[in-house]
Design a protein around this motif. Structure first.
Motif, short mmCIF file in Angstrom:
data_model
loop_
_atom_site.label_atom_id
_atom_site.label_comp_id
_atom_site.label_asym_id
_atom_site.label_seq_id
_atom_site.Cartn_x
_atom_site.Cartn_y
_atom_site.Cartn_z
N MET A 1 51.36 6.38 82.66
CA MET A 1 51.48 5.98 80.84
C MET A 1 50.35 6.80 79.97
N LYS A 2 51.06 6.97 79.02
CA LYS A 2 50.79 7.63 77.75
C LYS A 2 49.63 6.90 76.71
N ILE A 3 48.41 6.80 76.21
CA ILE A 3 47.78 6.53 75.60
C ILE A 3 46.96 7.64 74.34
N TYR A 4 47.75 7.27 72.94
CA TYR A 4 46.79 8.41 72.43
C TYR A 4 46.06 7.65 71.85
N PHE A 5 44.90 8.85 71.91
CA PHE A 5 43.38 7.59 71.56
C PHE A 5 43.32 8.48 70.73
N THR A 6 42.44 6.97 69.86
CA THR A 6 41.40 7.60 68.12
C THR A 6 40.73 7.81 67.96
N ASN A 7 40.03 8.53 68.28
CA ASN A 7 37.72 7.64 67.52
C ASN A 7 37.21 7.07 69.04
N LEU A 8 38.12 7.56 70.83
CA LEU A 8 37.33 6.85 71.24
C LEU A 8 36.21 7.00 71.99
N GLY A 9 36.26 8.18 72.47
CA GLY A 9 34.83 9.04 73.00
C GLY A 9 35.53 9.41 74.58
N LEU B 1 44.01 -0.05 82.59
CA LEU B 1 45.53 -0.42 81.27
C LEU B 1 46.63 0.06 82.56
N GLU B 2 46.52 1.02 83.05
CA GLU B 2 47.48 1.47 83.91
C GLU B 2 46.99 0.15 85.25
N GLY B 3 46.22 0.29 85.69
CA GLY B 3 46.04 -1.06 86.99
C GLY B 3 46.72 -2.72 86.08
N ALA B 4 46.65 -2.58 84.57
CA ALA B 4 46.82 -4.43 84.50
C ALA B 4 49.01 -3.68 85.11
N LEU B 5 49.04 -2.65 83.73
CA LEU B 5 50.65 -2.41 84.23
C LEU B 5 51.17 -2.62 85.25
N LYS B 6 50.89 -1.83 86.30
CA LYS B 6 50.98 -2.13 87.86
C LYS B 6 50.93 -3.55 87.99
N ARG B 7 49.60 -5.10 88.16
CA ARG B 7 49.89 -5.75 88.73
C ARG B 7 50.67 -6.53 87.28
N LEU B 8 51.16 -6.04 86.43
CA LEU B 8 51.80 -6.80 85.68
C LEU B 8 53.57 -7.17 86.26
N GLY B 9 53.73 -5.44 86.83
CA GLY B 9 55.27 -5.11 88.00
C GLY B 9 55.55 -4.41 86.26
N GLN B 10 54.73 -3.64 85.50
CA GLN B 10 55.71 -3.17 84.75
C GLN B 10 55.65 -1.56 84.46
N PRO B 11 56.61 -0.45 84.10
CA PRO B 11 56.46 0.65 84.54
C PRO B 11 55.43 1.13 83.69
N VAL B 12 54.66 2.02 84.44
CA VAL B 12 53.49 2.87 84.03
C VAL B 12 53.59 4.10 83.21
N LYS B 13 55.12 4.56 83.91
CA LYS B 13 54.97 6.08 83.64
C LYS B 13 55.85 6.09 82.38
N GLY B 14 56.44 5.12 81.99
CA GLY B 14 57.66 5.10 81.29
C GLY B 14 57.12 4.07 79.84
N ILE B 15 55.55 4.26 79.57
CA ILE B 15 55.58 4.03 78.35
C ILE B 15 54.38 4.31 77.86
N LYS C 1 59.65 8.28 76.66
CA LYS C 1 58.50 7.36 76.72
C LYS C 1 58.54 5.73 75.69
N LEU C 2 58.50 4.43 76.17
CA LEU C 2 59.01 3.60 75.24
C LEU C 2 57.84 3.35 74.62
N ASN C 3 57.88 3.43 73.21
CA ASN C 3 56.00 3.03 72.33
C ASN C 3 56.32 1.96 72.76
N ILE C 4 55.75 0.88 72.86
CA ILE C 4 54.45 -0.54 72.69
C ILE C 4 54.47 -0.92 71.88
N GLY C 5 53.76 -0.14 70.57
CA GLY C 5 52.46 0.01 70.06
C GLY C 5 51.16 0.28 69.96
N ASP C 6 51.03 -0.53 69.25
CA ASP C 6 48.37 0.31 68.82
C ASP C 6 48.24 -0.97 69.01
#
Length: 161
Positions: free
Chosen positions: A1-9, A19-33, A91-96
């Motif tokens: 999973m790629k996350i583009y962080f803005t102003n997070l620290g 969030l990667e753990g959540a994707l795994k728990r939900l059966g979602q592809p971690v690497k393609g999102i 990667k599939l961009n799922i949103g913001d």
């Protein structure tokens, strides 16, 4: 999973792991999102809330999905239109997801837990919205709340942390 962080620290690693753990728990592809996660001021989130939801108030988190997944099925890069795929990453961009830091701080104090826990909760809540979850109906709200608690607990992000 790629996350583009803005102003997070410094919370980036914890949130990415969650969030990667959540994707795994939900059966979602971690690497393609991929998705973006931004921290904004109260005036910025209020303006977005007014512009996109017609609600002229400060809120804690907004989610802007770029894919339609009402059945909350497993996301497959190959089944979405090409414009949903980032040409640079494939990667599939799922949103913001956009979080108001001031509101998160207020809620952490109100609920008696850490800012880290609140930022994780709001990030996860936003991700679930990007994946098609909502809390409009009581049964959907109960499902979403239970899922959030389960995922946070499984990652060791409890109310006292």
């Amino acid at each position: 999973m790629k996350i583009y962080f803005t102003n997070l620290g410094i919370q980036k690693f914890t949130i990415k792991r969650l969030l990667e753990g959540a994707l795994k728990r939900l059966g979602q592809p971690v690497k393609g999102i991929e998705m973006s996660l931004s921290i904004v001021t109260p005036s910025e989130i209020q303006a977005l809330n007014k512009q996109f939801r017609g609600v002229d108030t400060v809120t804690d988190v907004l989610s802007f999905p770029t894919v339609d997944n009402p059945e909350r099925g497993v996301l497959d890069v190959n089944t979405f239109p090409q414009d949903a795929i980032n040409p640079k990453t494939g990667k599939l961009n799922i949103g913001d997801v956009i979080i108001c830091l001031d509101r998160a701080q207020e809620q952490a104090t109100e609920y008696g837990h850490s800012l880290k826990r609140e930022l994780c909760f709001l990030s996860l809540h936003g991700l679930l919205h990007l994946l098609g979850y909502d809390h409009i109906e009581p049964q959907d709200e109960a499902e979403m709340n239970a899922l959030q608690e389960e995922i946070l607990d499984s990652c060791g992000i409890t109310r006292n942390k």
